[in-house]
Design a protein around this motif. Structure first.
Motif, short mmCIF file in Angstrom:
data_model
loop_
_atom_site.label_atom_id
_atom_site.label_comp_id
_atom_site.label_asym_id
_atom_site.label_seq_id
_atom_site.Cartn_x
_atom_site.Cartn_y
_atom_site.Cartn_z
N GLY A 1 0.78 -1.23 0.00
CA GLY A 1 0.00 0.00 0.00
C GLY A 1 0.81 1.28 0.00
N ARG A 2 2.14 1.16 -0.06
CA ARG A 2 2.99 2.35 -0.01
C ARG A 2 3.97 2.37 -1.19
N PRO A 3 4.39 3.57 -1.62
CA PRO A 3 5.38 3.67 -2.68
C PRO A 3 6.72 3.07 -2.24
N ALA A 4 7.28 2.26 -3.11
CA ALA A 4 8.60 1.67 -2.89
C ALA A 4 9.44 1.99 -4.12
N PHE A 5 10.68 2.37 -3.90
CA PHE A 5 11.57 2.74 -4.99
C PHE A 5 12.69 1.72 -5.04
N CYS A 6 12.94 1.19 -6.24
CA CYS A 6 13.84 0.04 -6.35
C CYS A 6 14.58 0.01 -7.67
N THR A 7 15.60 -0.84 -7.69
CA THR A 7 16.22 -1.31 -8.92
C THR A 7 15.89 -2.80 -8.91
N VAL A 8 16.83 -3.63 -8.46
CA VAL A 8 16.55 -5.05 -8.24
C VAL A 8 15.92 -5.21 -6.86
N LYS A 9 16.46 -4.48 -5.88
CA LYS A 9 15.95 -4.47 -4.51
C LYS A 9 15.44 -3.08 -4.18
N VAL A 10 14.56 -2.99 -3.21
CA VAL A 10 14.02 -1.70 -2.75
C VAL A 10 15.12 -0.92 -2.04
N HIS A 11 15.27 0.35 -2.41
CA HIS A 11 16.23 1.20 -1.72
C HIS A 11 15.57 2.22 -0.80
N CYS A 12 14.28 2.47 -0.97
CA CYS A 12 13.55 3.30 0.01
C CYS A 12 12.05 3.13 -0.18
N TYR A 13 11.36 3.39 0.90
CA TYR A 13 9.90 3.38 0.93
C TYR A 13 9.45 4.76 1.36
N TYR A 14 8.24 5.12 0.95
CA TYR A 14 7.64 6.36 1.44
C TYR A 14 6.50 5.98 2.37
N GLY A 15 6.62 6.40 3.61
CA GLY A 15 5.61 6.10 4.62
C GLY A 15 5.92 4.81 5.34
N GLY A 16 5.50 4.77 6.57
CA GLY A 16 5.73 3.58 7.38
C GLY A 16 4.88 3.60 8.62
N ALA A 17 5.07 2.60 9.45
CA ALA A 17 4.31 2.49 10.69
C ALA A 17 5.11 1.67 11.69
N LEU A 18 4.70 1.75 12.94
CA LEU A 18 5.23 0.89 13.97
C LEU A 18 4.14 0.66 15.00
N LYS A 19 4.28 -0.41 15.75
CA LYS A 19 3.31 -0.73 16.77
C LYS A 19 3.77 -0.15 18.10
N VAL A 20 2.87 0.60 18.74
CA VAL A 20 3.13 1.18 20.04
C VAL A 20 1.99 0.76 20.95
N ASP A 21 2.32 0.03 22.00
CA ASP A 21 1.31 -0.45 22.94
C ASP A 21 0.16 -1.17 22.24
N GLY A 22 0.49 -1.98 21.25
CA GLY A 22 -0.49 -2.78 20.54
C GLY A 22 -1.29 -2.05 19.48
N GLN A 23 -1.01 -0.77 19.29
CA GLN A 23 -1.73 0.04 18.30
C GLN A 23 -0.76 0.49 17.21
N TRP A 24 -1.25 0.54 15.97
CA TRP A 24 -0.41 1.01 14.86
C TRP A 24 -0.28 2.52 14.91
N GLU A 25 0.95 2.99 14.89
CA GLU A 25 1.25 4.42 14.80
C GLU A 25 1.75 4.67 13.38
N GLN A 26 1.00 5.46 12.64
CA GLN A 26 1.33 5.73 11.23
C GLN A 26 2.32 6.88 11.11
N HIS A 27 3.20 6.76 10.15
CA HIS A 27 4.16 7.81 9.80
C HIS A 27 4.04 8.01 8.29
N PRO A 28 2.96 8.68 7.87
CA PRO A 28 2.68 8.78 6.43
C PRO A 28 3.69 9.59 5.63
N GLN A 29 4.32 10.58 6.26
CA GLN A 29 5.31 11.39 5.56
C GLN A 29 6.70 11.09 6.12
#
Length: 131
Positions: free
Chosen positions: A34-62
Motif C-alpha cells: 500500500g505504499r510507494p517503494a523505490f527500487c532497482t533489483v531491490k528496494v532502496h527506500c519506501y515512502y511512509g511507514g508504521a510501527l506498533k506502540v502499545d499494541g496500536q499502529w502508529e502511522q508515519h505517512p510522511q
C-alpha cells in the motif's frame, strides 16, 4: 488480499522523495503493501511507514524508510524524527519523519546512501560517473 493505498498521490513530500529516488540510475517505483517503494533489483527506500506502540499502529505517512550502514543507522537513531519501522526495523531499516525543515540535500543523502547499499554495482558505478 491487496493492501489499500496508504498515500496521497498529490502529497508534495512524496513528490520530493520521488524526484530524488527516481533520478537514480535504473530506479523505478512500485506499490508495496500500500505504499510507494523505490527500487532497482531491490528496494532502496519506501515512502511512509508504521510501527506498533502499545499494541496500536502508529502511522508515519510522511516518512522515508532507508537502509543505511549500521554505524549511520545508530547515529541517526539519536534524532527524534527517527523510528524503527514495523517489520523492516529488525533488518536494519530506519524511518525518518519528513517535514518542511527537511532539506533537499538531507533527503538526497539518505536516499542515495540507501541506494548504494542495495543497488547493483554497475548502477552504483553509473551514479559515481555522474558526480
Amino acid at each position: 488480499m491487496a493492501h489499500p493505498q496508504m498515500f496521497d498521490d498529490d502529497d508534495p513530500m512524496l513528490e520530493r522523495v520521488r524526484s530524488v529516488a527516481l533520478a537514480l540510475p535504473g530506479a523505478k517505483e512500485k506499490i508495496s503493501h500500500g505504499r510507494p517503494a523505490f527500487c532497482t533489483v531491490k528496494v532502496h527506500c519506501y515512502y511512509g511507514g508504521a510501527l506498533k506502540v502499545d499494541g496500536q499502529w502508529e502511522q508515519h505517512p510522511q516518512a522515508v524508510l532507508v537502509h543505511l550502514p549500521p554505524s549511520e543507522t545508530a547515529a541517526l537513531a539519536e534524532d527524534p524524527r527517527t523510528f524503527a519501522p514495523a517489520y523492516l526495523g529488525a533488518s536494519g531499516w530506519i524511518g525518518v519523519d519528513l517535514d518542511a525543515r527537511t532539506t533537499d540535500a538531507e533527503l538526497a543523502e539518505l536516499i542515495e546512501e540507501s541506494y548504494r547499499r542495495v543497488a547493483p554495482k554497475r548502477l552504483v558505478a553509473e551514479l559515481e560517473d555522474r558526480a
